[in-house]
Design a protein around this motif. Structure first.
Motif, PDB file in Angstrom:
ATOM      1  N   ASN B  30       0.957  -1.354  -0.149  1.00  0.00           N
ATOM      2  CA  ASN B  30       0.080   0.086   0.110  1.00  0.00           C
ATOM      3  C   ASN B  30       1.028   1.232   0.019  1.00  0.00           C
ATOM      4  O   ASN B  30       0.564   2.289  -0.550  1.00  0.00           O
ATOM      5  CB  ASN B  30      -0.775  -0.096   1.308  1.00  0.00           C
ATOM      6  CG  ASN B  30      -2.136   0.877   1.124  1.00  0.00           C
ATOM      7  OD1 ASN B  30      -2.442   1.281   0.065  1.00  0.00           O
ATOM      8  ND2 ASN B  30      -2.716   1.504   2.162  1.00  0.00           N
ATOM      9  N   LYS B  31       1.963   1.156   0.691  1.00  0.00           N
ATOM     10  CA  LYS B  31       2.870   2.374   0.890  1.00  0.00           C
ATOM     11  C   LYS B  31       3.728   2.573  -0.320  1.00  0.00           C
ATOM     12  O   LYS B  31       3.793   3.737  -0.874  1.00  0.00           O
ATOM     13  CB  LYS B  31       3.866   2.336   2.124  1.00  0.00           C
ATOM     14  CG  LYS B  31       3.098   3.125   3.280  1.00  0.00           C
ATOM     15  CD  LYS B  31       4.132   3.190   4.280  1.00  0.00           C
ATOM     16  CE  LYS B  31       3.461   4.093   5.355  1.00  0.00           C
ATOM     17  NZ  LYS B  31       4.378   4.419   6.545  1.00  0.00           N
ATOM     18  N   ARG B  37      -6.152  -0.936  -4.516  1.00  0.00           N
ATOM     19  CA  ARG B  37      -6.658  -1.142  -3.367  1.00  0.00           C
ATOM     20  C   ARG B  37      -7.573  -2.167  -3.098  1.00  0.00           C
ATOM     21  O   ARG B  37      -7.258  -3.019  -2.007  1.00  0.00           O
ATOM     22  CB  ARG B  37      -6.991   0.275  -2.608  1.00  0.00           C
ATOM     23  CG  ARG B  37      -5.984   1.218  -2.613  1.00  0.00           C
ATOM     24  CD  ARG B  37      -6.352   2.459  -1.626  1.00  0.00           C
ATOM     25  NE  ARG B  37      -6.285   2.133  -0.109  1.00  0.00           N
ATOM     26  CZ  ARG B  37      -6.339   2.873   0.731  1.00  0.00           C
ATOM     27  NH1 ARG B  37      -6.495   4.236   0.416  1.00  0.00           N
ATOM     28  NH2 ARG B  37      -6.351   2.564   1.973  1.00  0.00           N
ATOM     29  N   LEU B  40      -5.589  -5.350  -3.307  1.00  0.00           N
ATOM     30  CA  LEU B  40      -4.779  -5.422  -1.983  1.00  0.00           C
ATOM     31  C   LEU B  40      -5.575  -6.077  -1.141  1.00  0.00           C
ATOM     32  O   LEU B  40      -5.282  -6.825  -0.308  1.00  0.00           O
ATOM     33  CB  LEU B  40      -4.185  -4.283  -1.843  1.00  0.00           C
ATOM     34  CG  LEU B  40      -3.108  -4.384  -0.722  1.00  0.00           C
ATOM     35  CD1 LEU B  40      -2.136  -5.206  -1.500  1.00  0.00           C
ATOM     36  CD2 LEU B  40      -2.609  -2.899  -0.521  1.00  0.00           C
ATOM     37  N   LYS B  41      -6.892  -5.323  -1.193  1.00  0.00           N
ATOM     38  CA  LYS B  41      -7.640  -5.781   0.147  1.00  0.00           C
ATOM     39  C   LYS B  41      -8.189  -7.411  -0.041  1.00  0.00           C
ATOM     40  O   LYS B  41      -8.159  -7.932   0.949  1.00  0.00           O
ATOM     41  CB  LYS B  41      -8.958  -4.979  -0.104  1.00  0.00           C
ATOM     42  CG  LYS B  41     -10.078  -5.076   1.169  1.00  0.00           C
ATOM     43  CD  LYS B  41     -11.024  -4.018   1.234  1.00  0.00           C
ATOM     44  CE  LYS B  41     -12.458  -4.573   1.458  1.00  0.00           C
ATOM     45  NZ  LYS B  41     -13.474  -3.763   1.170  1.00  0.00           N
TER      46      LYS B  41
END
Lengths: 70, 136
Positions: B30-31, B37, B40-41
């Protein structure tokens, strides 16, 4: 009519001088299982019932009995 | 007597490692990357779900037939919980309340189910241990 199963495990265990832990160790189960059987929260399998009968030197019918309620 | 193939206690660190990996990788990705997103979730949820399933399927200190039965009961309970959750979310969406049905992925539903299974099973084991203390 509801049929329940009650048992005399606690009486017979005390007669034989076993603690719950000692009986559990003999049978290869947890102390929680012995406690749950004694308090009628769990009905053991045939294998476990036969093992109980063997170590408590009683017939299965003497340890477990059916009880009907209306 | 039903027998379940369970994960040996010597591997009980595996699910906790998976949880750590999922959280750390989610933070890092995420960073430092431009990964989607939502993707990623879903990725994090799927690893956490595997970890939760492994926790549920790891042997207790002393595993016996009663624990197998309790596991099956709570697995069924988790399914009911998942269904109730699905209904609740759909109902709130229908009423025009806060939640959107589109936010509600299969991964998050599975996580609700697995979390409720693990939590209720753990609580039951704790209760049984406490019940036994004074009943020798």
């Amino acid at each position: 009519m509801i049929i329940l199963m009650k048992n005399n495990i606690k009486i017979e265990r005390t007669r034989c001088g076993f603690t719950q832990q000692q009986l559990a160790d003999l049978l290869g189960v947890s102390r929680q299982t012995i406690n749950s059987i004694e308090t009628n929260r769990y009905i053991p399998s045939t294998v476990l019932a036969l093992k109980l009968a063997k170590y408590l030197q009683k017939n299965v019918e003497e340890l477990f009995e059916l009880e009907s309620t209306d | 007597m039903v027998k379940l193939k369970l994960l040996s206690r010597k591997y009980r660190w595996v699910p906790y490692l998976l949880i750590a990996v999922a959280i750390v990788s989610a933070i890092i990705l995420n960073k430092f990357t431009t990964t989607d997103r939502q993707l990623l979730k879903e990725f994090t949820f799927s690893i956490l779900n595997i970890a939760l399933l492994l926790i549920f399927l790891t042997c207790q200190k002393l595993e016996d037939e009663m624990f197998v039965q309790i596991r099956l009961v709570y697995a069924m309970g988790g399914l009911v919980m998942g269904l109730a959750f699905t209904f609740f979310k759909a109902f709130t969406a229908l009423c025009g309340w806060e939640w959107e049905v589109s936010d509600f992925s299969a991964g998050s539903l599975l996580m609700v189910i697995l979390l409720s299974i693990n939590l209720t099973f753990w609580m039951h084991c704790q209760k049984m241990q406490n019940d036994n203390i004074n009943e020798e």
